[in-house]
Design a protein around this motif. Structure first.
Motif, mmCIF file in Angstrom:
data_model
loop_
_atom_site.group_PDB
_atom_site.id
_atom_site.type_symbol
_atom_site.label_atom_id
_atom_site.label_comp_id
_atom_site.label_asym_id
_atom_site.label_seq_id
_atom_site.Cartn_x
_atom_site.Cartn_y
_atom_site.Cartn_z
ATOM 1 N N LEU A 156 6.258 24.153 -8.525
ATOM 2 C CA LEU A 156 7.218 23.179 -9.025
ATOM 3 C C LEU A 156 7.890 23.736 -10.262
ATOM 4 N N ARG A 157 9.025 23.129 -10.616
ATOM 5 C CA ARG A 157 9.739 23.549 -11.817
ATOM 6 C C ARG A 157 9.308 22.693 -13.005
ATOM 7 N N PHE A 158 8.864 23.327 -14.049
ATOM 8 C CA PHE A 158 8.586 22.616 -15.297
ATOM 9 C C PHE A 158 9.916 22.282 -15.975
ATOM 10 N N PRO A 159 9.964 21.191 -16.764
ATOM 11 C CA PRO A 159 8.870 20.280 -17.114
ATOM 12 C C PRO A 159 8.506 19.350 -15.964
ATOM 13 N N LEU A 160 7.257 18.891 -16.012
ATOM 14 C CA LEU A 160 6.742 17.916 -15.059
ATOM 15 C C LEU A 160 6.381 16.643 -15.807
ATOM 16 N N ILE A 161 6.364 15.549 -15.090
ATOM 17 C CA ILE A 161 5.876 14.293 -15.664
ATOM 18 C C ILE A 161 4.658 13.862 -14.855
ATOM 19 N N VAL A 162 3.568 13.589 -15.548
ATOM 20 C CA VAL A 162 2.280 13.293 -14.912
ATOM 21 C C VAL A 162 2.001 11.802 -15.028
ATOM 22 N N LYS A 163 1.647 11.178 -13.892
ATOM 23 C CA LYS A 163 1.435 9.733 -13.841
ATOM 24 C C LYS A 163 0.175 9.412 -13.039
ATOM 25 N N PRO A 164 -0.419 8.245 -13.259
ATOM 26 C CA PRO A 164 -1.428 7.758 -12.311
ATOM 27 C C PRO A 164 -0.764 7.541 -10.956
ATOM 28 N N LEU A 165 -1.431 7.906 -9.884
ATOM 29 C CA LEU A 165 -0.821 7.876 -8.558
ATOM 30 C C LEU A 165 -0.472 6.471 -8.098
ATOM 31 N N GLN A 166 -1.282 5.457 -8.501
ATOM 32 C CA GLN A 166 -1.131 4.137 -7.905
ATOM 33 C C GLN A 166 -0.788 3.032 -8.898
ATOM 34 N N SER A 167 -0.374 3.381 -10.091
ATOM 35 C CA SER A 167 -0.012 2.358 -11.077
ATOM 36 C C SER A 167 1.492 2.127 -11.066
ATOM 37 N N ASP A 168 1.902 0.948 -11.579
ATOM 38 C CA ASP A 168 3.323 0.676 -11.715
ATOM 39 C C ASP A 168 3.597 0.191 -13.134
ATOM 40 N N ALA A 169 4.817 -0.302 -13.362
ATOM 41 C CA ALA A 169 5.230 -0.820 -14.671
ATOM 42 C C ALA A 169 5.069 0.227 -15.778
ATOM 43 N N SER A 170 5.169 1.522 -15.416
ATOM 44 C CA SER A 170 5.047 2.642 -16.358
ATOM 45 C C SER A 170 3.675 2.746 -17.008
ATOM 46 N N VAL A 171 2.668 2.109 -16.406
ATOM 47 C CA VAL A 171 1.305 2.228 -16.928
ATOM 48 C C VAL A 171 0.882 3.696 -16.897
ATOM 49 N N GLY A 172 0.359 4.170 -18.018
ATOM 50 C CA GLY A 172 -0.107 5.542 -18.096
ATOM 51 C C GLY A 172 0.964 6.559 -18.420
ATOM 52 N N ILE A 173 2.207 6.095 -18.638
ATOM 53 C CA ILE A 173 3.296 7.020 -18.959
ATOM 54 C C ILE A 173 3.595 6.937 -20.450
ATOM 55 N N LEU B 144 0.824 -1.206 0.000
ATOM 56 C CA LEU B 144 0.000 0.000 0.000
ATOM 57 C C LEU B 144 0.861 1.259 0.000
ATOM 58 N N ILE B 145 1.912 1.255 0.793
ATOM 59 C CA ILE B 145 2.775 2.432 0.893
ATOM 60 C C ILE B 145 3.497 2.695 -0.425
ATOM 61 N N THR B 146 4.107 1.657 -0.985
ATOM 62 C CA THR B 146 4.913 1.871 -2.190
ATOM 63 C C THR B 146 4.055 2.133 -3.417
ATOM 64 N N ARG B 147 2.848 1.614 -3.446
ATOM 65 C CA ARG B 147 1.997 1.855 -4.613
ATOM 66 C C ARG B 147 1.526 3.313 -4.655
ATOM 67 N N ASN B 148 1.416 3.946 -3.510
ATOM 68 C CA ASN B 148 1.038 5.354 -3.460
ATOM 69 C C ASN B 148 2.306 6.199 -3.630
ATOM 70 N N LYS B 149 2.510 6.720 -4.823
ATOM 71 C CA LYS B 149 3.755 7.417 -5.144
ATOM 72 C C LYS B 149 3.989 8.630 -4.242
ATOM 73 N N ALA B 150 2.941 9.323 -3.861
ATOM 74 C CA ALA B 150 3.093 10.497 -3.011
ATOM 75 C C ALA B 150 3.494 10.098 -1.593
ATOM 76 N N LEU B 151 2.802 9.129 -1.033
ATOM 77 C CA LEU B 151 3.089 8.698 0.326
ATOM 78 C C LEU B 151 4.514 8.148 0.438
ATOM 79 N N SER B 152 4.911 7.303 -0.514
ATOM 80 C CA SER B 152 6.261 6.724 -0.446
ATOM 81 C C SER B 152 7.326 7.808 -0.582
ATOM 82 N N LYS B 153 7.085 8.813 -1.424
ATOM 83 C CA LYS B 153 8.072 9.892 -1.575
ATOM 84 C C LYS B 153 8.220 10.689 -0.285
ATOM 85 N N LYS B 154 7.136 10.908 0.416
ATOM 86 C CA LYS B 154 7.217 11.633 1.691
ATOM 87 C C LYS B 154 8.060 10.851 2.693
#
Length: 344
Positions: free
Chosen positions: A149-166, A112-122
């Motif tokens: 934030l400084r552009f450029p940014l990369i936007v991703k689904p918060l809870q996906s892995d394997a580069s899904v949605g990138i 659960l922690i690692t799948r949530n990119k924001a929570l794990s980064k904190k």
């Protein structure tokens, strides 16, 4: 040992061991890349274990009944999703814990922690690890103003892995692009979006095997791009770059053992991975996605508590480089789980 291999499967007779044995025998003989659960099951048999193949599809009753009937000493968890939803991968180890089974791999909390990119980064930032600055957008939340934030940014689904949605379109350079991509993630994936500051540098993957304290850091691999076939802005680990063979060949994309890394930088990579492994409550095995900047900074992009362990892919290749063939790698995972539960 009596080891049950539990995995998610599309087949209706998900928990039918004999049906899976037939598929495993056929795939291992005829298919260039058998399903990972069959690779693991066959390898465990070759190592002398008694193996039961237990698939999970749309409900848990079959798995629970099969495990209760057979009574495994250990469950090798190869599930990557539940009911087709990757964000529910924590459900299987949660049930295994509730039913008092010993199992390999990450706990429900770690998943659960690692799948949530924001929570794990904190958590990683708290432990002194460099992570990109980010902003999150809850489902249906609109981008009303430019984030700090400084552009450029990369936007991703918060809870996906394997580069899904990138994709290439995930890298945005202004507020309008951010607004459009966040809306796309919300609509396409029905989950929150995260916008991260884009860190330029080498794309490294580092596998870790072992206990929370004192794990082994495996030799890193690296995604490299043919500069004659790609523009600088194309050199990101998109879903196509990772998984679409034709695209990889067309763009000259390869995953190789990492090119020369300075000794001090390699020591920093090892330190970062050990710290992250413990901070995120990982054990047995995991993989980290890093960016190494031209100046030698090590940035943690993502932590994967449940990496793909199929033979011929990054985790198994890193283990091979460290001196473990596929039997040795799968056997090591079993040994680490046994040790964690106090059996060795």
């Amino acid at each position: 040992m009596r080891i049950a291999v539990v995995f998610d499967t599309p087949y209706q007779n998900a928990a039918d061991h004999e049906a899976h044995v037939r598929r495993m025998t056929k795939e291992m003989r005829e298919h260039p890349e058998p399903e990972v659960e069959y690779q693991v099951g066959q390898t465990l048999m070759e190592l002398g274990h008694e193996v039961r193949l237990v698939g999970v599809r749309n409900d848990l009753r079959g798995m629970i009944e099969q495990l209760a009937e057979w009574g495994p000493e250990l469950v090798f968890n190869v599930t990557e999703s539940y009911q087709g939803q990757e964000e529910l991968d924590y459900v299987i180890p949660g049930v295994l814990e509730a039913e008092r089974y010993r199992y390999t791999g990450a706990s429900p909390m770690a998943l659960l922690i690692t799948r949530n990119k924001a929570l794990s980064k904190k958590i990683l930032a708290y432990h002194g690890i460099l992570v990109p600055g980010f902003e999150t957008y809850r489902l249906h939340e609109q981008v009303d103003a430019a984030p700090s934030l400084r552009f450029p940014l990369i936007v991703k689904p918060l809870q996906s892995d394997a580069s899904v949605g990138i994709a290439q379109a995930s890298v945005v350079r202004d507020v309008e692009g951010l607004r459009e991509r966040v809306a796309f993630v919300h609509e396409r994936f029905e989950q929150p979006a995260i916008a991260e500051e884009f860190v330029e540098g080498r794309e490294l993957y580092v596998g870790v095997v072992g206990p929370e304290d004192g794990p082994e850091i495996l030799p890193p691999t690296e995604m490299v791009f043919d500069k004659r076939k790609t523009r600088p802005e194309e050199r990101i680990a998109t879903e196509a770059a990772k998984w679409q063979l034709a695209y990889r060949e067309r763009k000259g994309i390869r995953n190789v053992f990492a090119r020369r890394i300075a000794k001090a930088v390699r020591a920093r990579i090892d330190e970062v991975c050990r710290t992250a492994y413990r901070a995120l409550w990982l054990h047995d095995y995991a993989r980290f996605d890093l960016r190494l900047t031209p100046g030698g900074e090590v940035w943690m992009i993502e932590a994967n508590a449940n990496p793909f362990i199929s033979d011929g892919h990054d985790m198994a290749n890193m283990a091979w480089k460290a001196g473990m063939d596929y039997r040795g790698f799968i056997g090591r995972i079993v040994t680490e789980a046994e040790r964690r539960y106090g059996r060795t």
